[in-house]
Design an enzyme around this catalytic site. Structure first.
Site, PDB file in Angstrom:
ATOM      1  N   HIS A  13       0.871  -1.195   0.000  1.00  0.00           N
ATOM      2  CA  HIS A  13       0.000   0.000   0.000  1.00  0.00           C
ATOM      3  C   HIS A  13       0.900   1.235   0.000  1.00  0.00           C
ATOM      4  O   HIS A  13       1.502   1.567   1.009  1.00  0.00           O
ATOM      5  CB  HIS A  13      -0.909   0.013   1.226  1.00  0.00           C
ATOM      6  CG  HIS A  13      -1.834   1.193   1.278  1.00  0.00           C
ATOM      7  ND1 HIS A  13      -3.172   1.088   1.570  1.00  0.00           N
ATOM      8  CD2 HIS A  13      -1.628   2.518   1.066  1.00  0.00           C
ATOM      9  CE1 HIS A  13      -3.731   2.277   1.544  1.00  0.00           C
ATOM     10  NE2 HIS A  13      -2.807   3.171   1.251  1.00  0.00           N
ATOM     11  N   HIS A  15       1.576   5.378  -1.705  1.00  0.00           N
ATOM     12  CA  HIS A  15       1.219   6.557  -2.511  1.00  0.00           C
ATOM     13  C   HIS A  15       2.485   7.143  -3.122  1.00  0.00           C
ATOM     14  O   HIS A  15       3.395   7.537  -2.385  1.00  0.00           O
ATOM     15  CB  HIS A  15       0.548   7.620  -1.635  1.00  0.00           C
ATOM     16  CG  HIS A  15      -0.721   7.150  -1.010  1.00  0.00           C
ATOM     17  ND1 HIS A  15      -1.965   7.339  -1.603  1.00  0.00           N
ATOM     18  CD2 HIS A  15      -0.956   6.458   0.129  1.00  0.00           C
ATOM     19  CE1 HIS A  15      -2.897   6.797  -0.827  1.00  0.00           C
ATOM     20  NE2 HIS A  15      -2.313   6.260   0.229  1.00  0.00           N
ATOM     21  N   LYS A  99      -9.413  -0.378  -5.782  1.00  0.00           N
ATOM     22  CA  LYS A  99      -9.432   0.280  -4.470  1.00  0.00           C
ATOM     23  C   LYS A  99     -10.782   0.920  -4.216  1.00  0.00           C
ATOM     24  O   LYS A  99     -11.266   1.729  -5.027  1.00  0.00           O
ATOM     25  CB  LYS A  99      -8.340   1.357  -4.432  1.00  0.00           C
ATOM     26  CG  LYS A  99      -8.326   2.196  -3.158  1.00  0.00           C
ATOM     27  CD  LYS A  99      -7.847   1.399  -1.957  1.00  0.00           C
ATOM     28  CE  LYS A  99      -7.967   2.191  -0.663  1.00  0.00           C
ATOM     29  NZ  LYS A  99      -6.708   2.542  -0.062  1.00  0.00           N
ATOM     30  N   HIS A 136     -10.443   0.982   1.897  1.00  0.00           N
ATOM     31  CA  HIS A 136     -10.235   1.965   2.964  1.00  0.00           C
ATOM     32  C   HIS A 136     -11.438   1.816   3.896  1.00  0.00           C
ATOM     33  O   HIS A 136     -12.528   2.270   3.585  1.00  0.00           O
ATOM     34  CB  HIS A 136     -10.133   3.390   2.412  1.00  0.00           C
ATOM     35  CG  HIS A 136      -9.849   4.400   3.497  1.00  0.00           C
ATOM     36  ND1 HIS A 136      -8.637   5.040   3.625  1.00  0.00           N
ATOM     37  CD2 HIS A 136     -10.611   4.833   4.530  1.00  0.00           C
ATOM     38  CE1 HIS A 136      -8.665   5.821   4.699  1.00  0.00           C
ATOM     39  NE2 HIS A 136      -9.853   5.727   5.254  1.00  0.00           N
ATOM     40  N   HIS A 174      -4.471  -0.826   5.926  1.00  0.00           N
ATOM     41  CA  HIS A 174      -4.077  -0.008   7.091  1.00  0.00           C
ATOM     42  C   HIS A 174      -5.050  -0.131   8.271  1.00  0.00           C
ATOM     43  O   HIS A 174      -5.643   0.851   8.723  1.00  0.00           O
ATOM     44  CB  HIS A 174      -3.856   1.467   6.725  1.00  0.00           C
ATOM     45  CG  HIS A 174      -4.892   2.091   5.830  1.00  0.00           C
ATOM     46  ND1 HIS A 174      -6.233   2.036   6.083  1.00  0.00           N
ATOM     47  CD2 HIS A 174      -4.759   2.802   4.697  1.00  0.00           C
ATOM     48  CE1 HIS A 174      -6.871   2.675   5.134  1.00  0.00           C
ATOM     49  NE2 HIS A 174      -6.003   3.150   4.283  1.00  0.00           N
ATOM     50  N   ASP A 247       1.485   2.557   3.546  1.00  0.00           N
ATOM     51  CA  ASP A 247       0.669   3.763   3.375  1.00  0.00           C
ATOM     52  C   ASP A 247       1.545   5.012   3.447  1.00  0.00           C
ATOM     53  O   ASP A 247       1.102   6.061   3.929  1.00  0.00           O
ATOM     54  CB  ASP A 247      -0.463   3.842   4.400  1.00  0.00           C
ATOM     55  CG  ASP A 247      -1.568   4.801   3.960  1.00  0.00           C
ATOM     56  OD1 ASP A 247      -1.555   5.232   2.790  1.00  0.00           O
ATOM     57  OD2 ASP A 247      -2.431   5.123   4.784  1.00  0.00           O
TER      58      ASP A 247
HETATM   59  O1  DOR Z   1      -3.307   9.272   5.758  1.00  0.00           O
HETATM   60  C1  DOR Z   1      -3.696   8.967   4.636  1.00  0.00           C
HETATM   61  N1  DOR Z   1      -3.179   9.545   3.532  1.00  0.00           N
HETATM   62  N2  DOR Z   1      -4.669   8.074   4.504  1.00  0.00           N
HETATM   63  C2  DOR Z   1      -5.236   7.817   3.331  1.00  0.00           C
HETATM   64  O2  DOR Z   1      -6.126   7.018   3.290  1.00  0.00           O
HETATM   65  C3  DOR Z   1      -4.825   8.548   2.121  1.00  0.00           C
HETATM   66  C4  DOR Z   1      -3.486   9.067   2.229  1.00  0.00           C
HETATM   67  C5  DOR Z   1      -3.144  10.111   1.189  1.00  0.00           C
HETATM   68  O3  DOR Z   1      -3.428   9.892   0.010  1.00  0.00           O
HETATM   69  O4  DOR Z   1      -2.583  11.145   1.557  1.00  0.00           O
HETATM   70 ZN    ZN Z   2      -3.249   5.137   1.661  1.00  0.00          ZN
END
Ligand code: DOR
Ligand code: ZN
Length: 347
Positions: A13, A15, A99, A136, A174, A247
């Site tokens: 997971h 970003h 997702k 999520h 998460h 995450d």
């Molecule tokens: O803390 C988070 N940041 N939780 C999420 O679900 C998304 C993520 C983000 O894209 O910044």
């Molecule tokens: Zn995330």
């Protein structure tokens, strides 16, 4: 000096964003990880197979030569998602999961799902194809306290969905509560969870006691200490249903240090050092490989990575940067709040 050699880990997971931030953060993951499940919550989101293909190419252009990193793409489920495109992208090997963001639950989730009924036809096709749904797991009802939103999601959305579509393969991402890990551990089949590095280390006091610390704010928000301890127990259990999804979610510092700061903890750079610390503290270094390198690929139907990683513990603390720089400004790295003694060498 102590060393630990494990299969090269993966991040289930992650970003990576786009543009200048992607340019800066991609090498922070590709340095240590073989693969990562890439979150699709860009603006606009990654909705179609064509979007995912184009995004994958942009990511690959940011991977330093020699890193051998492979991004595993996901599609962002909307109420107008085309099931045929989803299944074709999965069969193609391009896309590994869909997702589900409840609309309004987190960063860039406004295109997400308001009414789960509207996406049932897509979920039915995914269940038939064996394609994973990454979730999520928080309700967005403003009447539900933010610390209860994960437990409420399990009860009011996830359990009814799984009862209706037992063949659907679900990854609850998460997980932040005892309720979450208990729910996963109690399931017969088709349910796994990921745990982040930071939720094994911080509880809600880290965010709120003695001053508000925006770099610890993420979603789902960190909970009470008893929940952190339950997550740790699950992480070191070796159970095949529990694996790492960092995450790691970079936001430029001004967007975190704000009257309305963004949710997300950026932990890619020091995640393996933090995890080695946690597993050592728990007397469970022998379980780190299952958590970070073996359980995830098994769920996703992939082989573990071919290569290995060696973690070395030194008596002197190892330093990691406070921030990484991007062309658009700095991004603060997760501070575990203790000295790190583990460093990574690539084999
Ligand atoms: O803390 C988070 N940041 N939780 C999420 O679900 C998304 C993520 C983000 O894209 O910044
Ligand atoms: Zn995330």
């Amino acid at each position: 000096m102590q060393t630990l050699t494990i299969r090269k880990p993966d991040d289930w997971h992650l970003h990576l964003r786009d543009g200048a931030v992607m340019q800066a953060v991609t090498p922070e993951t590709s340095r240590d990880f073989g693969r990562a499940i890439i979150m699709p919550n860009l603006v606009p989101p990654v909705v179609t197979g064509a979007d995912a293909r184009a995004y994958r190419e942009r990511i690959m252009a940011c991977v330093p030569e020699g890193d051998g990193f492979s991004p595993l793409m996901t599609l962002y489920l909307t109420e107008t998602t085309d099931a045929a495109d989803v299944i074709a992208s999965y069969r193609d090997g391009l896309v590994h999961a869909v997702k589900l963001y409840p609309a309004g639950a987190t960063t860039n989730s406004q295109s997400g799902v308001r009414d789960i009924e509207t996406v049932l036809p897509v979920l039915e096709k995914m269940a038939e194809a064996g394609m994973p749904l990454c979730v999520h797991g928080e309700v967005t009802d403003p009447a539900i306290d933010i610390f209860d939103r994960e437990a409420a999601f399990i009860e009011t959305v996830l359990e009814p969905l799984r009862a209706r579509l037992p063949e659907l393969r679900v990854c609850m991402e998460h997980v932040t509560t005892r309720d979450g890990v208990d729910y996963v551990m109690a399931a017969d089949s088709n349910l796994v969870c990921t745990l982040t590095t930071h939720h094994l280390i911080i509880n809600r006091n880290h965010i709120l006691a003695g001053g508000i610390r925006p770099h610890y704010y993420c979603l789902p928000v960190a909970k009470r200490e008893e929940h952190r301890l339950a997550l740790r127990k699950a992480a070191i259990s070796g159970d095949a249903r529990v694996f790492l999804g960092t995450d790691s979610a970079p936001h430029l510092d001004p967007l975190k240090e704000s009257a309305c700061g963004c949710a997300g903890v950026f932990s890619a750079t020091n995640t393996m050092a933090c995890l080695a610390h946690v597993f050592e503290e728990e007397g469970a270094l022998d379980k780190l490989e299952a958590f970070a390198s073996l359980n995830g690929p098994r769920w996703y139907g992939l082989e573990p990575n071919g290569g290995t990683m060696t973690l070395t513990r030194s008596d002197a603390p190892v330093s990691y940067p406070d921030k990484i720089d991007t062309d658009e400004g700095p991004i603060t790295l997760f501070d575990p709040g203790f000295d790190l003694h583990w460093s990574v060498t690539r084999d």
